[in-house]
Design a protein around this motif. Structure first.
Motif, PDB file in Angstrom:
ATOM      1  N   LEU A  10       0.832  -1.195   0.000  1.00  0.00           N
ATOM      2  CA  LEU A  10       0.000   0.000   0.000  1.00  0.00           C
ATOM      3  C   LEU A  10       0.872   1.251   0.000  1.00  0.00           C
ATOM      4  N   ALA A  11       0.884   1.934  -1.132  1.00  0.00           N
ATOM      5  CA  ALA A  11       1.573   3.219  -1.204  1.00  0.00           C
ATOM      6  C   ALA A  11       0.586   4.297  -0.809  1.00  0.00           C
ATOM      7  N   LYS A  12       1.116   5.437  -0.396  1.00  0.00           N
ATOM      8  CA  LYS A  12       0.266   6.588  -0.106  1.00  0.00           C
ATOM      9  C   LYS A  12      -0.681   6.823  -1.286  1.00  0.00           C
ATOM     10  N   ALA A  13      -1.955   7.104  -0.988  1.00  0.00           N
ATOM     11  CA  ALA A  13      -2.967   7.414  -2.008  1.00  0.00           C
ATOM     12  C   ALA A  13      -3.391   6.196  -2.832  1.00  0.00           C
ATOM     13  N   PHE A  14      -3.209   4.985  -2.256  1.00  0.00           N
ATOM     14  CA  PHE A  14      -3.694   3.778  -2.937  1.00  0.00           C
ATOM     15  C   PHE A  14      -5.223   3.832  -3.001  1.00  0.00           C
ATOM     16  N   GLU A  15      -5.789   3.128  -3.976  1.00  0.00           N
ATOM     17  CA  GLU A  15      -7.246   3.063  -4.092  1.00  0.00           C
ATOM     18  C   GLU A  15      -7.783   1.941  -3.219  1.00  0.00           C
ATOM     19  N   VAL A  39      -1.607 -13.410   3.948  1.00  0.00           N
ATOM     20  CA  VAL A  39      -1.418 -12.093   3.346  1.00  0.00           C
ATOM     21  C   VAL A  39      -0.797 -11.157   4.366  1.00  0.00           C
ATOM     22  N   ASP A  40       0.239 -10.454   3.961  1.00  0.00           N
ATOM     23  CA  ASP A  40       0.795  -9.366   4.767  1.00  0.00           C
ATOM     24  C   ASP A  40       0.568  -8.078   4.000  1.00  0.00           C
ATOM     25  N   THR A  41       0.105  -7.052   4.713  1.00  0.00           N
ATOM     26  CA  THR A  41       0.040  -5.731   4.096  1.00  0.00           C
ATOM     27  C   THR A  41       1.317  -4.980   4.449  1.00  0.00           C
ATOM     28  N   CYS A  42       1.710  -4.085   3.576  1.00  0.00           N
ATOM     29  CA  CYS A  42       3.000  -3.425   3.744  1.00  0.00           C
ATOM     30  C   CYS A  42       2.929  -2.008   3.190  1.00  0.00           C
ATOM     31  N   GLY A  43       3.695  -1.115   3.768  1.00  0.00           N
ATOM     32  CA  GLY A  43       3.801   0.250   3.266  1.00  0.00           C
ATOM     33  C   GLY A  43       5.122   0.858   3.703  1.00  0.00           C
ATOM     34  N   LYS A  47       1.081   3.498   9.145  1.00  0.00           N
ATOM     35  CA  LYS A  47      -0.279   3.922   8.792  1.00  0.00           C
ATOM     36  C   LYS A  47      -0.221   4.553   7.414  1.00  0.00           C
ATOM     37  N   VAL A  48      -1.029   4.026   6.491  1.00  0.00           N
ATOM     38  CA  VAL A  48      -1.042   4.550   5.121  1.00  0.00           C
ATOM     39  C   VAL A  48      -2.424   5.135   4.842  1.00  0.00           C
ATOM     40  N   ILE A  49      -2.445   6.339   4.278  1.00  0.00           N
ATOM     41  CA  ILE A  49      -3.712   7.001   3.968  1.00  0.00           C
ATOM     42  C   ILE A  49      -4.061   6.770   2.505  1.00  0.00           C
ATOM     43  N   SER A  50      -5.254   6.211   2.275  1.00  0.00           N
ATOM     44  CA  SER A  50      -5.676   5.914   0.905  1.00  0.00           C
ATOM     45  C   SER A  50      -6.108   7.182   0.170  1.00  0.00           C
ATOM     46  N   THR A  51      -6.366   7.017  -1.138  1.00  0.00           N
ATOM     47  CA  THR A  51      -6.825   8.115  -1.978  1.00  0.00           C
ATOM     48  C   THR A  51      -7.975   8.897  -1.354  1.00  0.00           C
ATOM     49  N   PHE A  52      -8.940   8.180  -0.804  1.00  0.00           N
ATOM     50  CA  PHE A  52     -10.114   8.874  -0.274  1.00  0.00           C
ATOM     51  C   PHE A  52     -10.070   8.990   1.239  1.00  0.00           C
ATOM     52  N   VAL A  54      -8.865   7.164   3.784  1.00  0.00           N
ATOM     53  CA  VAL A  54      -9.100   6.092   4.747  1.00  0.00           C
ATOM     54  C   VAL A  54      -7.740   5.586   5.230  1.00  0.00           C
ATOM     55  N   PRO A  55      -7.479   5.657   6.533  1.00  0.00           N
ATOM     56  CA  PRO A  55      -6.201   5.167   7.044  1.00  0.00           C
ATOM     57  C   PRO A  55      -6.208   3.648   7.207  1.00  0.00           C
ATOM     58  N   VAL A  56      -5.111   3.021   6.830  1.00  0.00           N
ATOM     59  CA  VAL A  56      -4.966   1.576   7.011  1.00  0.00           C
ATOM     60  C   VAL A  56      -3.658   1.323   7.757  1.00  0.00           C
ATOM     61  N   ILE A  57      -3.746   0.522   8.805  1.00  0.00           N
ATOM     62  CA  ILE A  57      -2.551   0.135   9.560  1.00  0.00           C
ATOM     63  C   ILE A  57      -2.001  -1.128   8.902  1.00  0.00           C
ATOM     64  N   VAL A  58      -0.769  -1.068   8.412  1.00  0.00           N
ATOM     65  CA  VAL A  58      -0.202  -2.228   7.707  1.00  0.00           C
ATOM     66  C   VAL A  58       0.541  -3.161   8.667  1.00  0.00           C
ATOM     67  N   ASP A  59       0.730  -4.405   8.219  1.00  0.00           N
ATOM     68  CA  ASP A  59       1.416  -5.404   9.041  1.00  0.00           C
ATOM     69  C   ASP A  59       2.910  -5.136   9.157  1.00  0.00           C
ATOM     70  N   LYS A  60       3.499  -4.680   8.047  1.00  0.00           N
ATOM     71  CA  LYS A  60       4.946  -4.504   8.012  1.00  0.00           C
ATOM     72  C   LYS A  60       5.306  -3.247   7.234  1.00  0.00           C
ATOM     73  N   THR A  61       6.485  -2.711   7.536  1.00  0.00           N
ATOM     74  CA  THR A  61       6.989  -1.608   6.712  1.00  0.00           C
ATOM     75  C   THR A  61       8.009  -2.184   5.728  1.00  0.00           C
ATOM     76  N   ILE A  62       8.281  -1.432   4.695  1.00  0.00           N
ATOM     77  CA  ILE A  62       9.105  -1.918   3.582  1.00  0.00           C
ATOM     78  C   ILE A  62      10.464  -2.456   4.021  1.00  0.00           C
ATOM     79  N   ASP A  63      11.047  -1.852   5.051  1.00  0.00           N
ATOM     80  CA  ASP A  63      12.382  -2.269   5.505  1.00  0.00           C
ATOM     81  C   ASP A  63      12.378  -3.649   6.164  1.00  0.00           C
ATOM     82  N   GLU A  64      11.192  -4.134   6.533  1.00  0.00           N
ATOM     83  CA  GLU A  64      11.090  -5.442   7.199  1.00  0.00           C
ATOM     84  C   GLU A  64      10.877  -6.595   6.221  1.00  0.00           C
ATOM     85  N   ILE A  65      10.767  -6.289   4.922  1.00  0.00           N
ATOM     86  CA  ILE A  65      10.385  -7.314   3.951  1.00  0.00           C
ATOM     87  C   ILE A  65      11.581  -8.115   3.443  1.00  0.00           C
TER      88      ILE A  65
END
Length: 195
Positions: A10-15, A39-43, A47-52, A54-65
């Motif tokens: 999930l990048a910033k402003a994802f749909e 499934v793991d979510t990642c950003g 906390k990543v804010i979507s296009t509209f 909506v904040p989503v708390i991800v499981d992992k950050t990119i540096d942990e992948i």
């Protein structure tokens, strides 16, 4: 059956709509049909804010992948005017995509999610697509990365799935499920979900 893991980035402003289909389709496969899929979510941030907005708390950050732990990455598209490309064009993300591609792992994208894959070089001289409306403006931009653009809803070239608008998001998720399981299993789950 061995566990298969999918990373949903999930990048910033994802749909939001292009993100949730992966969670649901893979979730139905796991919970109702016993497929060993996780499934793991990642950003870039927790906390990543979507296009509209909506904040989503991800499981992992990119540096942990660690790419070795995953069988696929799913990349929802997003809106440039809200900063989508600031993150998806970050070299750390492009490097991650290259690693998935080098290892022949599945890369599933919806709409503008094709752009970081193209910018990473993974789609060079390969077939792909992206958002098709607005007189094909985005498809022309995709060609600048050396992509052989095909104006079709979903284009699969080897390990890479690209598609052209939010409407295609469930179809991309089912295509990903098919690649992780089988066509037969995918059709059972697709029917169960009413598609």
């Amino acid at each position: 059956m061995q566990n298969k893991k999918v990373l949903v980035f999930l990048a910033k402003a994802f749909e939001t709509m292009e993100f949730c289909v992966f969670i649901d389709v893979l979730g139905w496969a796991r919970v109702d049909y016993g497929h060993d899929l996780s499934v793991d979510t990642c950003g870039f941030t927790e906390k990543v804010i979507s296009t509209f907005n909506v904040p989503v708390i991800v499981d992992k950050t990119i540096d942990e992948i660690n790419v070795d732990e995953y069988d696929a990455i799913a990349i929802p598209g997003g809106f440039g005017e809200f900063g989508f490309y600031e993150e998806v064009y970050d070299e750390r993300f492009l490097k991650l995509i290259r690693e998935f591609n080098t290892q022949g792992k599945i890369i599933a994208t919806v709409c503008s999610g094709a752009f970081p894959v193209a910018k990473s070089g993974a789609l060079k001289d390969r077939k792909g697509t992206t958002y098709h409306l607005k007189d094909g403006y985005y498809q022309e931009k995709l060609k600048e990365f050396g992509v052989n653009v095909v104006n079709e809803p979903i284009v699969v070239d080897g390990n890479i799935i690209t598609s052209y608008c939010p409407e295609t998001a469930p179809r991309v998720a089912f295509e990903l499920l098919k690649m992780l399981t089988s066509e037969e299993d995918m059709l059972v789950i697709k029917k169960a979900m009413g598609f």
